[in-house]
Enzyme design. Sequence first.
Site, PDB file in Angstrom:
ATOM      1  N   ASN A   1      39.358  40.846  39.448  1.00  0.00           N
ATOM      2  CA  ASN A   1      40.660  40.938  40.103  1.00  0.00           C
ATOM      3  C   ASN A   1      40.504  40.873  41.619  1.00  0.00           C
ATOM      4  O   ASN A   1      39.933  41.789  42.228  1.00  0.00           O
ATOM      5  CB  ASN A   1      41.357  42.253  39.732  1.00  0.00           C
ATOM      6  CG  ASN A   1      42.639  42.471  40.523  1.00  0.00           C
ATOM      7  OD1 ASN A   1      43.649  41.815  40.310  1.00  0.00           O
ATOM      8  ND2 ASN A   1      42.582  43.377  41.506  1.00  0.00           N
ATOM      9  N   GLU A   2      40.937  39.771  42.219  1.00  0.00           N
ATOM     10  CA  GLU A   2      41.155  39.588  43.661  1.00  0.00           C
ATOM     11  C   GLU A   2      39.901  39.570  44.523  1.00  0.00           C
ATOM     12  O   GLU A   2      40.005  39.578  45.759  1.00  0.00           O
ATOM     13  CB  GLU A   2      42.136  40.645  44.203  1.00  0.00           C
ATOM     14  CG  GLU A   2      43.530  40.543  43.587  1.00  0.00           C
ATOM     15  CD  GLU A   2      44.565  41.432  44.247  1.00  0.00           C
ATOM     16  OE1 GLU A   2      45.760  41.173  44.061  1.00  0.00           O
ATOM     17  OE2 GLU A   2      44.172  42.402  44.936  1.00  0.00           O
ATOM     18  N   ASN A   3      38.717  39.508  43.936  1.00  0.00           N
ATOM     19  CA  ASN A   3      37.512  39.624  44.768  1.00  0.00           C
ATOM     20  C   ASN A   3      37.271  38.390  45.634  1.00  0.00           C
ATOM     21  O   ASN A   3      36.946  38.509  46.825  1.00  0.00           O
ATOM     22  CB  ASN A   3      36.297  39.913  43.890  1.00  0.00           C
ATOM     23  CG  ASN A   3      36.382  41.285  43.243  1.00  0.00           C
ATOM     24  OD1 ASN A   3      37.252  42.079  43.593  1.00  0.00           O
ATOM     25  ND2 ASN A   3      35.505  41.557  42.304  1.00  0.00           N
TER      26      ASN A   3
ATOM     27  N   SER B   1      40.993  36.293  39.391  1.00  0.00           N
ATOM     28  CA  SER B   1      42.455  36.255  39.488  1.00  0.00           C
ATOM     29  C   SER B   1      42.853  36.905  40.809  1.00  0.00           C
ATOM     30  O   SER B   1      42.613  38.090  41.004  1.00  0.00           O
ATOM     31  CB  SER B   1      43.107  37.007  38.329  1.00  0.00           C
ATOM     32  OG  SER B   1      44.518  36.943  38.418  1.00  0.00           O
TER      33      SER B   1
END
Length: 845
Positions: free
Chosen positions: A436-438, A481
């Site tokens: 998530n969002e890394n 994502s």
Amino acid sequence: MQLSLNGRWNLFYFEPGQGVQKGAHREDFSERDAIAVDVPGDVHTALIRAGILPDPYYDENPEACGWVEDYEWWYRTRFSVPSDMQGERFDLVFEGLDTLADIYLNGEKVGSAQNMFTPYRFDVTEHLRRGGENTLAICFHSVVLEAEKKDVSRYWAAFYKPRVWVRKAQMNWGWDWGPRFVTVGVWRPVRLEAHSVARIAHLFAHTLRLTENGAEVRLSAEIEVIGEEQRPLVVSFFVRDHGQDWGVSAPVIDGKAETTLWMDAPQLWWTHDLGKPHLYTVEAELLDGAKAVHADSIRFGVRTIEVDQSPGLEPETTNFTFVLNGVKIFAKGADWIPADNLIGSIPAERYRKLVQMARDANMNMLRVWGGGIYESPEFYDACDEMGVLVWQDFMFSCAAYPDDDEDFVKEVRREAEVVVKQLRNHPCIALWCGNNENQWIDSMIHWNEPEFPFFGKRIYDEVLPQVCAQHDPSRLYWHGSPWGGDDANSDKAGDKHNWQVWAGMIYPRTSREEPRSNPTPEGVSYRHYAHDKGRFISEFGMHGAPVLRTLQRNIPPEQFFYDSEGFLYRIKDPDTSRKERMFEAHVWQPRDIQEFVLLSQFVQAEGLKFGIEHYRRRKFECSGALFWQLNDCWPGISWSVIDYYLNPKGAYHYVARAFAPLLYTFRQEEDGSVTLWSVNDRTEPASGDLRVRRMRLDGTVISEEEHRVQVPANSSQQLLRLAPATDPATEFLVVQVKRGHHAPDNVHFFAEWKHLKMPKAAVQAVFTPKGQEGSCWECELRSDKVAHFVHLVFPQDAVQVSDNYLLLLPGEPRTIEFTCPEPCDPRQVQVWGFNVSKVECEVRG
């Protein structure tokens, strides 16, 4: 054969390192001062039950629970092996240990654990007493103490940097929607297993191809041989479905039995909106000659799932469309976080209720967010049974992870292999996602440092895709994502997180461009959704208050006023002023908590509706809308549409209507005119007679037209263009289906809410019982003028209600049915609304 070791254990705690010195691992350790603890469960829940910890969610009590993370915790139990439990090898199996643990059997250390997310299996044959009592002890070390010994100077992380070293729920250290609770304990089941000759370690069934006549299914079993002797083993597979069976056998070669099976005219697994989510059972029997030495079973669905990434219609774009059994689908749903901070004590019925609420709101996909956990089997089973797809993140979120450490990478690979094998049989799982969002956040932090290494890249670009390709070739692996395009959060490819609304970020952006923001009321307005050109939106949203009773239950009376310290403690978003900017953009500033609840729920509901309808009109230029977030892990003020006590907010009902399979929706055009669109997610065409009215807010009709429409299957199209408003502050449009396929009523207001000249409405509510027990009621609502956001406020939690938060037109009553968990007096039900000034209630029967 197996023996469950679940149940009531004994719990003790010590200063770090003191447990072994005091003999907590020994058989003769005194258990006189034990605290009772459930397995599965967690330490916090046990301490709350014992009165050692206060209610963890009242007031600022999470701070009073913080000391738990600093201690060493010991679980102890005793058991005897039944005389009929025979085998060459005995294994202790832990489905989940949270997190750094040493395991002792009869005073001897038999193993260690370092990962919350994976099961552990230890051969205890040499240590087990088969004819007497056994003592099992588990020492849980302080993860905070161990993590803070690590070097984190090279990495970044939101909220708590040392967490990157610990394979544990990352939200344990607090997030922008929940408090810090560093959980500990035996959080999943424990058992003793006995095996001889060999055992089935893993089963896998997946659909290779579908034709008009049938399906080809691949069946495989991974076999672990017990002992040194190699024998010719065979696995018999049976696919069963209420009397209709298919059978096939395969020899075990190099630890694996693999075969294919042709199924004539199988029933397919569909999402609930397209068909029935049919499930088959696969039974496997491991044979040593004619003797069965082990058996196991799984459920699976006959279905194929792909992601269409062909070129889009818009220049330089790529589609991102899920294709289920050959049918393109628009993904409608939400992001899922753990259902409670106390993860080990979440009851199965809570999972089922939340998934059911998602399905009932017309959602066909949930995204398991990467900062929580690989969810409970009850969650995936519920999604399988209810026809809800799952976007599955791996558990990495908002951080740079130490992929330059070989031991860490090795453990991540082991974790991924275990998780993929555990979950791959669930037909609900649509996609594996790296994090998530890394990538996105790292590119913003180091936007002007192109040579700075992206820590974690090796995990998402090498380890995870390799594991998924080897152990589950049936699904797409997606690197993160958001991910896709030049910028990880691109409009042109892949999935996107829209945090322009609420946070004020400015899009589009390229990967080496300095991040920009506009945190003003204009910059955070949800009207920006109208300009979003993303291909698949996997996060977007805004805060909405829980119901008033949730705040009353958790904020002390002396703190129960707007913006008090106790009130603001409910908000974990670091910038609590964002709510004021959103209010200023759309409505006005609340004067008290009750008005805050009304206005924040209203803005959240209207904002999500506005965004969802925009994304659905762009079908399949945009192929998904997963908003942030479905549920809450504590009674806070967050982005969720269902509060902690399972009370739906206004946005829940708005979302349910915006996600309806057939939708008629208005779009404001730049020249002031309004277009009416149809969106049909069904695989059959629809038709209907539409009544379109232009009205004034006092209820008078300016004009009315009727249109016969034909709506193609699985489509979005413009139907009509309507003239601009003469007076935007007093006019609005309504569309209703008079005859034909059902779709919810819809409405369009020409001006911002704060500029509308809303009348003061008087609402009448008539309650009639449905049945004799006093739990089920029907409520008819009428209004003398246009009344918006009219809803029932219940005196109980988790009331099931057919609809709520409605627009009432004069002379057009609306009926709501509701069922309370316990018998209720409807005179205690309140009626609220955006412009409701007077309410009259009547109870009949």
